[in-house]
Structures are given as structure tokens and as C-alpha cells.
Scaffold this active site. Structure first.
Site, short mmCIF file in Angstrom:
data_model
loop_
_atom_site.label_atom_id
_atom_site.label_comp_id
_atom_site.label_asym_id
_atom_site.label_seq_id
_atom_site.Cartn_x
_atom_site.Cartn_y
_atom_site.Cartn_z
N ARG A 256 13.57 -10.03 40.15
CA ARG A 256 13.88 -8.50 39.86
C ARG A 256 13.12 -8.36 38.76
O ARG A 256 13.06 -9.53 37.50
CB ARG A 256 15.11 -8.09 39.39
N GLU A 285 8.61 -0.09 39.60
CA GLU A 285 7.95 0.28 41.25
C GLU A 285 8.24 1.39 41.22
O GLU A 285 9.38 2.68 41.41
CB GLU A 285 8.67 -1.36 41.54
N HIS A 304 7.55 -5.78 46.42
CA HIS A 304 9.12 -6.03 47.12
C HIS A 304 9.06 -5.97 47.74
O HIS A 304 10.10 -5.50 48.54
CB HIS A 304 10.02 -5.10 46.23
#
Length: 343
Positions: A256, A285, A304
Site C-alpha cells: 500500500r 493515487e 496499482h
């Protein structure tokens, strides 16, 4: 949970699934009344539906506590749920919360292996020369790889993903080091896909606590980060930890955003304190177009997507089916979120 054998259980799924997978879920028990209503916010779903929902299977759609009085269990369709922890319903006493941990381990482990080989075999540099139609005269020296074989791999976290990474790296004759929060718990107690991972913790050579992460990192040729984001893991890898790395080392982060301090990593790469890094996660993000990480040397940025797979829904449904059976039988659910642990 309700012990009445004839009690109908209202299950709401807020993301799309194929008819085949929906039928698999319905086949678990005639007691399950399954409704699939793909949505991006709780307001898109009628209040009458929320009022009777006992089990919520969701990605990010979460109702306020007062809108879902019958809710007993939320099964998230992600392994990491830090985005949801401040929702009032998630903090409701007695509510069971489970994650998808373990179901996405195969594709994430393959992604990590891909990044390790891509960096160590200098694929980005090879592609740049290809784009310039250039055959470098010093190609042997320039493209000599840091082979995976017989290298030392440091796994930061030893959950389902790291355990599967350890398994697929076994044929490379590597030395596996790992660090985790609870060094006394070496077995995997979460969801397991049969034949994958390292259920009993047999594949690593040495296990370190977080407090000794620098001792582990200085030994490693590759570092792979897979831990959840908690207060304890935020900036777990920063200036001091990066300083102990070999200049030939590589880092892959599929955890993360915030576990690795990005500014410290950028500086370390610029100063050639390590050979390369691949980041799939960031504190912000999507990563803004003007973010300084984009132009960091020897850094691979992916948006991601390490957990993306054409088999994602099938694997998640297999886990959900197991937990539905457990719910119906009043037994412990897999991957139960522990607020004290943060995952």
C-alpha cells in the site's frame, strides 16, 4: 448470525458478476437471497434494500450505519481495506468484516517475479536501445544481469502474497529472509488456495521482527514489500532502512502507498544507493502527472494493477463461498479484520 434454519438471509453484492458465478453463490444454500446491484455509491441502492441486507459483499460501496440496521457481515472484494476504516458502520460493535486476502496471491506473486526479472535483466534499458534502433557496442558489460538464482530475497511481510512468492522462487535456489509483525505465528491462518503458498512457514531461512528490518535488508539482493498499511508500517522503509541496502539491490512494492517513504526512495535511486525499484502503490493515487516520482531514474511505475487478473472474480467467489458456508454453520469466518492489528 441467525441460528434459525429457515431464516432467509438477504445478501447484497454491489459489483457485477457473471451469471455463472452468481449461480455458484446461490447454490451454497436456498436460505440465501442474493441480490446483485452494481453501484458506485450507497445512494444508488434503494433504502428498502439496505434495510433488509444482512450480508454485504462489496468493493467500496458502504452504507451509513443507520441505513443498514440488519447488517451482520461485510465481505470486501479487496485484500486491503484501509480506505474503509473510518466509516461508521465498519466500527459497529458485533459487525463481522472480512477481506479477500489470499485470493489474489497468484497474480500478485507473478507480477512481483516479472518486476524482479525485468529490473535485474535490465529490460527497460534494452527497450530504450530498441526504440533508438541502436545495438550498443558494450552490450555484454551493459546488460550483464543480476540473476535471481542463488540470490537472497527479503520479504517484508509474510502473508499470502509473500508465501506464494517464496513458493514460486524455490526453483531458483534462493535464500528467503522475511520479517513480520508476529514472529511467533509462522503458519498461515487465512484463506489458502490449495497447493499454493507456504502454509506452515517452511520456506524461509530466517524470520525477523519489524524492529530488525535493517538487519534483514542489508543481506538482501531483492526486497519485496507486501505488508498492509497500518500505523506501525507507515514509512516502515525510509532513509535509514534504504541506507543499509547493497548498491546492487532492487525493491518491489505491491503493498500500500506509504509503506516506503517515496521521497527517501527517490533520493536513494538518484544517488545510486540501490540499482532499481518497481512501485505499484503510492500514497496519492492516481499519481499526479507532475509528481516527482515519474522522472526518478531506474524506477518502474505501474498504476496499482498487480492484483489484476482475468480470474479475479472466480477466485474471489471461491473465497466468498467458503465464508458463506462458515456463516451458515456459525463457524469462524476466514480473513476476519482485526481493528487492533489494522488488517
Amino acid at each position: 448470525m441467525n441460528d434459525e434454519t429457515n431464516h432467509k438471509i438477504e445478501v447484497l453484492i454491489t459489483f457485477p458478476l457473471s451469471e455463472e458465478l452468481i449461480n455458484k453463490l446461490k447454490g451454497v444454500s436456498p436460505r440465501l437471497e442474493i441480490t446483485v446491484l452494481p453501484a458506485k455509491s450507497y445512494q444508488e441502492i434503494d433504502e428498502e434494500v439496505w434495510e433488509k441486507t444482512e450480508i454485504l459483499i462489496t468493493e467500496r460501496v458502504i452504507p451509513p450505519d443507520e441505513k443498514a440496521p440488519a447488517l451482520q457481515w461485510i465481505q470486501f472484494n479487496y485484500a486491503g481495506i484501509d480506505f474503509a476504516l473510518n466509516e461508521d458502520v465498519v466500527q459497529k460493535n458485533g459487525l463481522q468484516i472480512t477481506t479477500l486476502s489470499g485470493a489474489a496471491a497468484p497474480q500478485v506473486a507473478e507480477f512481483v517475479l516479472t518486476m524482479m526479472l525485468t529490473m535485474s535483466h535490465k529490460i527497460p534499458s534494452i527497450l530504450k536501445f530498441q526504440a533508438n534502433h541502436e545495438w550498443p557496442p558494450d552490450r555484454f558489460a551493459r546488460f550483464t544481469p543480476r540473476e535471481l538464482r542463488s540470490s537472497t530475497i527479503g520479504l517484508v511481510g509474510y502473508g499470502s502474497i509473500s508465501r506464494e512468492i517464496a513458493r514460486i522462487l524455490t526453483p531458483f535456489d534462493v535464500k528467503i529472509l522475511t520479517c513480520k509483525k508476529n514472529v511467533m505465528q509462522t503458519q498461515d491462518t487465512g484463506y489458502l488456495i490449495a497447493g499454493l503458498g507456504d502454509p506452515n512457514g517452511d520456506l524461509f531461512t530466517r524470520l525477523y521482527p519489524y524492529q530488525a528490518i535493517k538487519s534483514m535488508m542489508k543481506e538482501c539482493d531483492f526486497i519485496v514489500v507486501t505488508v498492509p498499511r497500518t500505523k506501525e508500517t507507515y514509512h516502515l522503509i525510509a532513509e535509514d532502512e534504504l541506507a543499509v541496502l547493497k548498491p546492487s539491490a532492487f525493491i518491489v512494492d505491491v503493498s500500500r502507498g506509504g509503506i516506503i517513504k517515496n521521497s527517501a526512495l527517490k533520493t536513494a535511486l538518484q544517488e545510486k544507493k540501490l540499482s532499481g525499484a518497481a512501485l505499484d502503490v503510492f500514497e496519492q493515487e492516481p499519481l499526479p502527472k507532475d509528481h516527482p516520482m515519474w522522472d526518478t531514474p531506474n524506477l518502474i511505475i505501474s498504476p496499482h494493477i498487480a492484483g489484476v487478473s482475468r480470474h479475479y472474480d472466480e477466485r474471489s467467489v471461491n473465497l466468498i463461498i467458503e465464508n458463506l458456508k462458515r456463516y451458515l454453520n456459525n463457524t469462524n469466518l476466514l480473513n476476519t479484520f482485526d481493528p487492533d492489528m489494522g488488517y
